[in-house]
Structures are given as C-alpha cells and as structure tokens.
Design a protein around this motif. Structure first.
Motif, PDB file in Angstrom:
ATOM      1  N   VAL A   9       0.778  -1.119   0.045  1.00 43.89           N
ATOM      2  CA  VAL A   9       0.051   0.160  -0.033  1.00 43.89           C
ATOM      3  C   VAL A   9       0.789   1.253  -0.187  1.00 43.89           C
ATOM      4  O   VAL A   9       1.744   1.576   1.000  1.00 43.89           O
ATOM      5  CB  VAL A   9      -0.842   0.000   1.056  1.00 43.89           C
ATOM      6  N   GLY A  12       5.251   5.528  -2.977  1.00 48.00           N
ATOM      7  CA  GLY A  12       6.265   6.629  -2.897  1.00 48.00           C
ATOM      8  C   GLY A  12       7.680   5.671  -2.992  1.00 48.00           C
ATOM      9  O   GLY A  12       7.656   4.506  -3.289  1.00 48.00           O
ATOM     10  N   PRO A  13       8.805   6.368  -2.536  1.00 50.42           N
ATOM     11  CA  PRO A  13      10.181   5.716  -2.746  1.00 50.42           C
ATOM     12  C   PRO A  13      10.275   4.240  -2.147  1.00 50.42           C
ATOM     13  O   PRO A  13      10.854   3.480  -2.711  1.00 50.42           O
ATOM     14  CB  PRO A  13      11.266   6.720  -2.238  1.00 50.42           C
ATOM     15  N   GLY A  15       7.533   2.215  -1.097  1.00 48.06           N
ATOM     16  CA  GLY A  15       6.664   1.187  -1.697  1.00 48.06           C
ATOM     17  C   GLY A  15       7.298   0.709  -3.046  1.00 48.06           C
ATOM     18  O   GLY A  15       7.366  -0.579  -3.472  1.00 48.06           O
ATOM     19  N   ASP A  33      -1.858   2.813  -5.007  1.00 45.59           N
ATOM     20  CA  ASP A  33      -1.756   4.065  -4.515  1.00 45.59           C
ATOM     21  C   ASP A  33      -2.980   4.586  -4.831  1.00 45.59           C
ATOM     22  O   ASP A  33      -3.570   4.743  -5.781  1.00 45.59           O
ATOM     23  CB  ASP A  33      -0.531   4.508  -5.269  1.00 45.59           C
ATOM     24  N   PRO A  42       4.989  17.472  -1.403  1.00 45.71           N
ATOM     25  CA  PRO A  42       5.679  18.683  -0.656  1.00 45.71           C
ATOM     26  C   PRO A  42       6.877  17.836  -0.250  1.00 45.71           C
ATOM     27  O   PRO A  42       7.114  17.063   0.460  1.00 45.71           O
ATOM     28  CB  PRO A  42       4.845  18.930   0.421  1.00 45.71           C
ATOM     29  N   GLY A  45      13.310  17.830  -1.781  1.00 46.99           N
ATOM     30  CA  GLY A  45      13.843  17.321  -2.935  1.00 46.99           C
ATOM     31  C   GLY A  45      15.611  17.030  -3.000  1.00 46.99           C
ATOM     32  O   GLY A  45      15.859  16.966  -4.140  1.00 46.99           O
ATOM     33  N   ARG A  96       9.774  15.773  -6.731  1.00 49.44           N
ATOM     34  CA  ARG A  96       9.247  14.315  -6.449  1.00 49.44           C
ATOM     35  C   ARG A  96       8.139  14.080  -7.377  1.00 49.44           C
ATOM     36  O   ARG A  96       8.255  12.753  -7.445  1.00 49.44           O
ATOM     37  CB  ARG A  96       8.611  14.597  -5.015  1.00 49.44           C
ATOM     38  N   ALA A 148       3.367   1.154   3.170  1.00 50.76           N
ATOM     39  CA  ALA A 148       4.531   1.917   2.398  1.00 50.76           C
ATOM     40  C   ALA A 148       3.563   3.368   2.515  1.00 50.76           C
ATOM     41  O   ALA A 148       3.778   4.077   1.423  1.00 50.76           O
ATOM     42  CB  ALA A 148       5.116   1.680   1.179  1.00 50.76           C
ATOM     43  N   ASP A 149       2.626   3.564   3.067  1.00 51.60           N
ATOM     44  CA  ASP A 149       1.523   4.425   2.912  1.00 51.60           C
ATOM     45  C   ASP A 149       1.732   5.739   3.579  1.00 51.60           C
ATOM     46  O   ASP A 149       0.851   6.611   3.962  1.00 51.60           O
ATOM     47  CB  ASP A 149      -0.145   4.039   3.057  1.00 51.60           C
ATOM     48  N   ALA A 173       6.169  20.937   8.397  1.00 45.25           N
ATOM     49  CA  ALA A 173       7.197  21.711   7.392  1.00 45.25           C
ATOM     50  C   ALA A 173       5.917  22.500   6.366  1.00 45.25           C
ATOM     51  O   ALA A 173       4.841  22.088   6.192  1.00 45.25           O
ATOM     52  CB  ALA A 173       7.861  20.759   6.694  1.00 45.25           C
ATOM     53  N   VAL A 287      12.778   8.817   9.505  1.00 40.89           N
ATOM     54  CA  VAL A 287      13.408   9.971   8.904  1.00 40.89           C
ATOM     55  C   VAL A 287      14.369  10.401  10.003  1.00 40.89           C
ATOM     56  O   VAL A 287      13.942  10.330  11.088  1.00 40.89           O
ATOM     57  CB  VAL A 287      11.850  11.047   8.876  1.00 40.89           C
ATOM     58  N   GLY A 292      15.928  15.858   8.523  1.00 39.36           N
ATOM     59  CA  GLY A 292      14.695  15.912   7.848  1.00 39.36           C
ATOM     60  C   GLY A 292      14.797  14.998   6.551  1.00 39.36           C
ATOM     61  O   GLY A 292      13.760  14.785   5.837  1.00 39.36           O
ATOM     62  N   ILE A 295      14.268  10.112   2.467  1.00 36.28           N
ATOM     63  CA  ILE A 295      14.416   9.400   1.269  1.00 36.28           C
ATOM     64  C   ILE A 295      15.338   8.249   1.313  1.00 36.28           C
ATOM     65  O   ILE A 295      14.952   7.125   0.677  1.00 36.28           O
ATOM     66  CB  ILE A 295      14.387  10.196  -0.215  1.00 36.28           C
ATOM     67  N   ALA A 298      13.586   5.440   3.160  1.00 36.21           N
ATOM     68  CA  ALA A 298      12.633   4.771   2.412  1.00 36.21           C
ATOM     69  C   ALA A 298      13.180   3.714   1.605  1.00 36.21           C
ATOM     70  O   ALA A 298      12.751   2.799   1.521  1.00 36.21           O
ATOM     71  CB  ALA A 298      11.851   5.985   1.748  1.00 36.21           C
TER      72      ALA A 298
HETATM   73  C1  LIG Z   1       8.082  19.344   3.171  1.00 37.80           C
HETATM   74  C2  LIG Z   1       8.980  18.177   3.255  1.00 37.80           C
HETATM   75  C3  LIG Z   1      10.361  18.108   2.714  1.00 37.80           C
HETATM   76  C4  LIG Z   1      11.009  17.015   2.871  1.00 37.80           C
HETATM   77  N1  LIG Z   1      12.412  16.955   2.188  1.00 37.80           N
HETATM   78  C5  LIG Z   1      13.165  15.974   2.101  1.00 37.80           C
HETATM   79  C6  LIG Z   1      14.306  16.061   1.387  1.00 37.80           C
HETATM   80  O1  LIG Z   1      14.932  17.074   0.806  1.00 37.80           O
HETATM   81  N2  LIG Z   1      15.290  14.925   1.605  1.00 37.80           N
HETATM   82  C7  LIG Z   1      14.729  13.791   1.869  1.00 37.80           C
HETATM   83  O2  LIG Z   1      15.311  12.725   1.941  1.00 37.80           O
HETATM   84  N3  LIG Z   1      13.593  13.695   2.652  1.00 37.80           N
HETATM   85  C8  LIG Z   1      12.632  14.826   2.751  1.00 37.80           C
HETATM   86  N4  LIG Z   1      11.305  14.566   3.268  1.00 37.80           N
HETATM   87  C9  LIG Z   1      11.105  13.226   3.598  1.00 37.80           C
HETATM   88  C10 LIG Z   1      10.372  12.411   2.586  1.00 37.80           C
HETATM   89  O3  LIG Z   1       9.517  13.322   1.795  1.00 37.80           O
HETATM   90  C11 LIG Z   1       9.902  11.366   3.068  1.00 37.80           C
HETATM   91  O4  LIG Z   1      10.640  10.623   3.961  1.00 37.80           O
HETATM   92  C12 LIG Z   1       9.541  10.335   1.924  1.00 37.80           C
HETATM   93  O5  LIG Z   1       8.433  10.680   1.045  1.00 37.80           O
HETATM   94  C13 LIG Z   1       9.035   8.769   2.627  1.00 37.80           C
HETATM   95  O6  LIG Z   1       8.747   8.106   1.476  1.00 37.80           O
HETATM   96  P1  LIG Z   1       7.438   7.022   1.571  1.00 37.80           P
HETATM   97  O7  LIG Z   1       7.607   6.152   0.250  1.00 37.80           O
HETATM   98  O8  LIG Z   1       7.831   6.077   2.857  1.00 37.80           O
HETATM   99  O9  LIG Z   1       6.113   7.931   1.748  1.00 37.80           O
HETATM  100  P2  LIG Z   1       5.458   8.807   0.703  1.00 37.80           P
HETATM  101  O10 LIG Z   1       6.438   9.526  -0.199  1.00 37.80           O
HETATM  102  O11 LIG Z   1       4.757   9.546   1.715  1.00 37.80           O
HETATM  103  O12 LIG Z   1       4.513   8.035  -0.204  1.00 37.80           O
HETATM  104  C14 LIG Z   1       3.338   7.499   0.543  1.00 37.80           C
HETATM  105  C15 LIG Z   1       2.352   6.989  -0.782  1.00 37.80           C
HETATM  106  O13 LIG Z   1       1.293   6.191  -0.078  1.00 37.80           O
HETATM  107  C16 LIG Z   1      -0.002   6.574  -0.706  1.00 37.80           C
HETATM  108  N5  LIG Z   1      -1.098   6.386   0.200  1.00 37.80           N
HETATM  109  C17 LIG Z   1      -1.243   6.862   1.258  1.00 37.80           C
HETATM  110  N6  LIG Z   1      -2.463   6.468   2.122  1.00 37.80           N
HETATM  111  C18 LIG Z   1      -2.760   5.551   1.024  1.00 37.80           C
HETATM  112  C19 LIG Z   1      -4.077   4.626   1.059  1.00 37.80           C
HETATM  113  N7  LIG Z   1      -4.993   4.832   2.033  1.00 37.80           N
HETATM  114  N8  LIG Z   1      -4.089   3.944  -0.049  1.00 37.80           N
HETATM  115  C20 LIG Z   1      -3.433   4.021  -1.056  1.00 37.80           C
HETATM  116  N9  LIG Z   1      -2.360   4.767  -1.060  1.00 37.80           N
HETATM  117  C21 LIG Z   1      -1.976   5.533  -0.096  1.00 37.80           C
HETATM  118  C22 LIG Z   1       0.382   8.243  -1.174  1.00 37.80           C
HETATM  119  O14 LIG Z   1      -0.488   8.289  -2.224  1.00 37.80           O
HETATM  120  C23 LIG Z   1       1.803   8.149  -1.557  1.00 37.80           C
HETATM  121  O15 LIG Z   1       1.957   7.839  -2.719  1.00 37.80           O
HETATM  122  C24 LIG Z   1      10.556  15.801   3.218  1.00 37.80           C
HETATM  123  C25 LIG Z   1       9.281  15.840   3.666  1.00 37.80           C
HETATM  124  C26 LIG Z   1       8.293  17.091   3.691  1.00 37.80           C
HETATM  125  C27 LIG Z   1       7.184  16.857   4.318  1.00 37.80           C
END
Ligand SMILES: Cc1cc2nc3c(=O)[nH]c(=O)nc-3n(C[C@H](O)[C@H](O)[C@H](O)COP(=O)(O)OP(=O)(O)OC[C@H]3O[C@@H](n4cnc5c(N)ncnc54)[C@H](O)[C@@H]3O)c2cc1C
Length: 404
Positions: A9, A12-13, A15, A33, A42, A45, A96, A148-149, A173, A287, A292, A295, A298
């Motif tokens: 589920v 993002g990076p 999943g 997703d 947001p 990057g 992103r 991975a949501d 943020a 994180v 902060g 990625i 992840a």
């Molecule tokens: C403002 C901001 C700036 C950042 N800057 C940086 C940076 O410069 N460098 C860095 O390394 N990290 C940065 N981060 C942290 C980084 O964005 C996250 O750590 C990263 O996105 C985590 O990846 P993820 O795949 O775990 O989750 P996410 O990228 O959040 O992906 C989760 C996915 O799950 C999906 N989803 C959620 N709920 C459901 C559901 N119920 N059903 C189906 N799909 C669902 C969403 O649509 C999304 O696509 C920043 C975060 C923020 C908020």
C-alpha cells in the motif's frame, strides 16, 4: 486462494523500491496507490549520493541540480560552508513528481502490478494471509502486506502498530517552490569554491527545534521551514519573516509555483513487523530527526523488506520476516539513533545552535565532518564520535555548556 504474494500500500520511494526488488526476485506483487502519478508531494527534494547509488537504474533524467555541499547559517547570521574536497559523491536535487514517477515506472517495468487511483480503506490479516479493501469496493487477498503509505499509514493504524504520531515525534513543514530562473538560482546557490555544482542552505534560529531552507532546483528554489510539531505554534509567522528577509537579501520577486504544508515522522515505529505485515519508509517513522531526510531510509527499508519478504514467500513462513527487523536495526535504526542524539543536543536551544555553528566555522575539520555526514562520505556514528572528541579537546567549555 490469494491474488498475489505481496500487497504494497503506497507507491512512494519505499513502496516502489520494495515492489521492484520483489518483482525482480520473481515474487508476484501488487502495489496500490490512491494517487495518479505523477503526483505532487511537498518535499525539498534533496537526495544524498547513496540514493542514486542504491537504485539499480539511471536517474539522471530526473536530476535538477548537482549538489556539492551545504552552507549553514547560525542564529546570529554567521555562514559556514561545509563542502568536502572529495567530489566523488555529489548529492542531487529532484522534483518528487518526476522522481517518484520514475521509481513507480521502474517497479512496473520489473513486473509489479501497479494500480493507481486505488485508495485502501481497510486492511486485515489472519494466519493464512492478508486482505485489503479499496474505496471502490474491491477486495484483494495476498500472503503478505507492506505498509508504505506514509505518515498517515492506514496499514499501521488498522493493524495496531501505533495510533498516531505524538506532537514530539513529528515535524511540520511548509514548502514553496519559487520560480526565479536558472541564472538566479545559480547566483544564490553556486558552489563558492568555483566547482561546477550548487550547494543548499540551512538557516537556524528562526524556529525552535527546526530550520528554514533554500534548495536549488533547475528554474526555482525550494524555500521552506520545518520544526517539531509541539514547537510549531508560530511556524507560519516565522516563515513569513524569514521569507521576506531572504527575498530582500537576494532581490527576488519569484513566481510561486506551489505552496504546501505537510508533516513527517521523526521517531521509528515501536514495531516494524506484525504477523504478515511490515512497515517501511515514513509509515515506519524512518526519517532523520536532525536533517529531515527520509528518502534514503525509504529506499533502504524498501530494499530490506524485499529481501525479507522474498525469503518468507519462498518458504511460506512468516518467521522469515524477522530478517526485516534485523536489517532495519543494522542499516537504519543505528543511524537514526545517532542523528536523534545530535538533534537533541543541537536543537536544545538557540544558544546551542549558535555555539555549534561557531565551532563548525572555526574548525575546518568539524565543518568537513558535517559535510561528510550529509554527503554520506562518513557514517553518522563516526561523525558524532569525532565531533564530540574534537569539541572536548578544542572547546571544552563550550562542550560542557551544550549539556547544561
Ligand atoms: C516538506 C518536506 C520536505 C522534505 N524534504 C526531504 C528531502 O529534501 N530529502 C529527503 O530525503 N526527505 C525529505 N522529506 C521526507 C520524505 O519526503 C519522506 O521521508 C519520503 O517521502 C518517504 O517516502 P515513503 O515512500 O515512505 O512515503 P511517501 O512518499 O509519503 O508515499 C506514500 C504513498 O502512499 C500513498 N497512500 C497513502 N495512503 C494511502 C491509502 N490509504 N491507499 C493507497 N495509497 C495511499 C500516497 O498517495 C503516497 O504516494 C521531506 C518531507 C517533507 C514533508
């Protein structure tokens, strides 16, 4: 009967990485997703070199700028450039929507079944498998599940991993994408040593337990602020003050391309595995609470989950999942713990931020250590140990004042 070996589920990076690795190992995997990609996210990057190194495909098509280091600006305005001489491991900035879309396409290309616009509303697990229900009334059955949501993980909440992130375990943020043109971006962010790359800026002192930032993209700047949620009462006003100062200093009147707010967790989930389910990425709280960055973790957790799940599927045995917890302890939790202790010391007070920034300014080896840790040239643990010893030797009074 199951429809697929593994249901993921979130695309993002974390999943997408897990999905690609599983598909490459011949495991049937379905990734759901709620968004349609390319989707907005947001994010400042910035990615360390380890991110491109960990991915088994070329990401040059989505790179915005090459990053050679960073400048930190102390609460009183002292600027310290932290740029390693070793140029072999540059970081990068990305958008992103492009980066995440590429990762998702690469998962699909490897054989993962990707279903977008597919919001998961209910998850459950039993001794034989997992069931996922979607908003449009579908029900999918698998043998294992990956949450991975992201920060509001429905998988984590419904399967009892945790209820919510407390206000001292999440950061808030605000981020805007300010279009100023490629030349202006380079003028503001160019590497001061003349090397053909850019740097990013972190400014301390505008908010408690956090920072403001300026990260260079091709045509625009990511300008943002983040701070721990329990300290975020005045974050919007603090951001506005900093932004006006920044715009004035650099003589910019940017076109604002996007303006968003979001949260990210900065404390690992107390449990990473329950029954047939694993949490990865932000859903697992991976994180760095000092920088902060999420990625890299992840990606690391996506890779670790795929390794453990491949074994578990092949042996049809949930005990294989324990391997995931072991890998996380070794490859993620150790680093996050070190960062957290650095964050506690650094963000404890404006005085501590100033003292440490001045130490980095006066001691070129200390500023190199900061650059090396952010750039991934040295492990966080090594950096922390070396910094502590150096400060105790060179600035014993300051070192003591930090813990008072
Ligand atoms: C403002 C901001 C700036 C950042 N800057 C940086 C940076 O410069 N460098 C860095 O390394 N990290 C940065 N981060 C942290 C980084 O964005 C996250 O750590 C990263 O996105 C985590 O990846 P993820 O795949 O775990 O989750 P996410 O990228 O959040 O992906 C989760 C996915 O799950 C999906 N989803 C959620 N709920 C459901 C559901 N119920 N059903 C189906 N799909 C669902 C969403 O649509 C999304 O696509 C920043 C975060 C923020 C908020």
């Amino acid at each position: 009967m199951t429809d697929t070996d593994v249901i993921i589920v979130g695309g993002g990076p974390s999943g997408s990485t897990a999905a690609r690795r599983l598909a490459q190992a011949g495991i049937s995997v379905t990734l759901l997703d709620k968004a349609v990609f390319p989707r907005q996210k947001p994010c400042a990057g910035a990615i360390r070199n380890e991110v491109s190194a960990a991915l088994d495909f070329d990401i040059s098509g989505v790179i915005q700028r090459k990053i050679s280091g960073l400048a930190i600006v102390s609460p009183s305005g002292i600027r310290v450039d932290c740029i390693p001489e070793d140029r072999s491991k540059p970081g990068h900035t990305i958008m992103r929507e492009d980066f995440d879309h590429l990762l998702l396409k690469k998962a699909e290309e490897a054989g993962a079944v990707v279903q977008e616009q597919c919001k998961v509303v209910e998850v459950s697990q039993d001794s034989a498998g997992v069931t996922v229900k979607t908003e449009d009334g579908r029900e999918i059955r698998g043998r294992f599940l990956v949450g991975a949501d992201g920060i509001n993980s429905i998988v984590a909440k419904q399967l009892g991993f945790y209820e919510r992130w407390s206000s001292d375990s999440a950061m808030v943020a605000i981020e805007i994408e300010a279009e100023v043109g490629a030349e202006k971006v380079h003028e503001i962010c160019r590497d001061p040593t003349g090397y053909d790359a850019d740097i990013f800026f972190l400014y301390f002192g505008d908010v408690p337990h956090g920072y403001t930032w300026c990260f260079p993209k091709k045509m625009h700047l990511s300008l943002g602020i983040c701070c721990r949620q329990d300290k975020a009462k005045n974050i919007r006003a603090a951001y506005q003050r900093w932004y006006e100062r920044f715009a004035d200093e650099h003589q910019i009147e940017p076109k604002i391309v996007s303006d968003s707010a979001a949260r990210f967790p900065v404390r690992p989930s107390p449990t990473l595995m329950r029954g047939r389910t694993l949490l990865v990425g932000d859903a697992a709280g991976f994180v760095d609470s000092f920088t902060g960055e999420g990625i890299p973790y992840a990606i690391r957790s996506g890779i670790a989950a795929a390794e453990a799940l491949t074994r578990a599927v092949e042996k049809n045995d949930t005990r294989g999942l324990q391997r995931y917890v072991e890998l996380c302890k070794k490859n993620i939790l150790k680093d996050l713990k070190v960062s957290d202790s650095m964050a506690k010391m650094f963000y404890k007070s404006t005085k501590n931020m100033e003292t440490l920034c001045r130490f980095f300014r006066d001691d070129s080896y200390a500023s190199y250590l900061i650059a090396a840790s952010i750039g991934g040239l040295l492990p966080m643990g090594t950096v922390k140990r070396k910094l502590t010893l150096r400060m105790l030797r060179k600035r014993p009074r300051d070192a003591i004042s930090l813990v008072r």
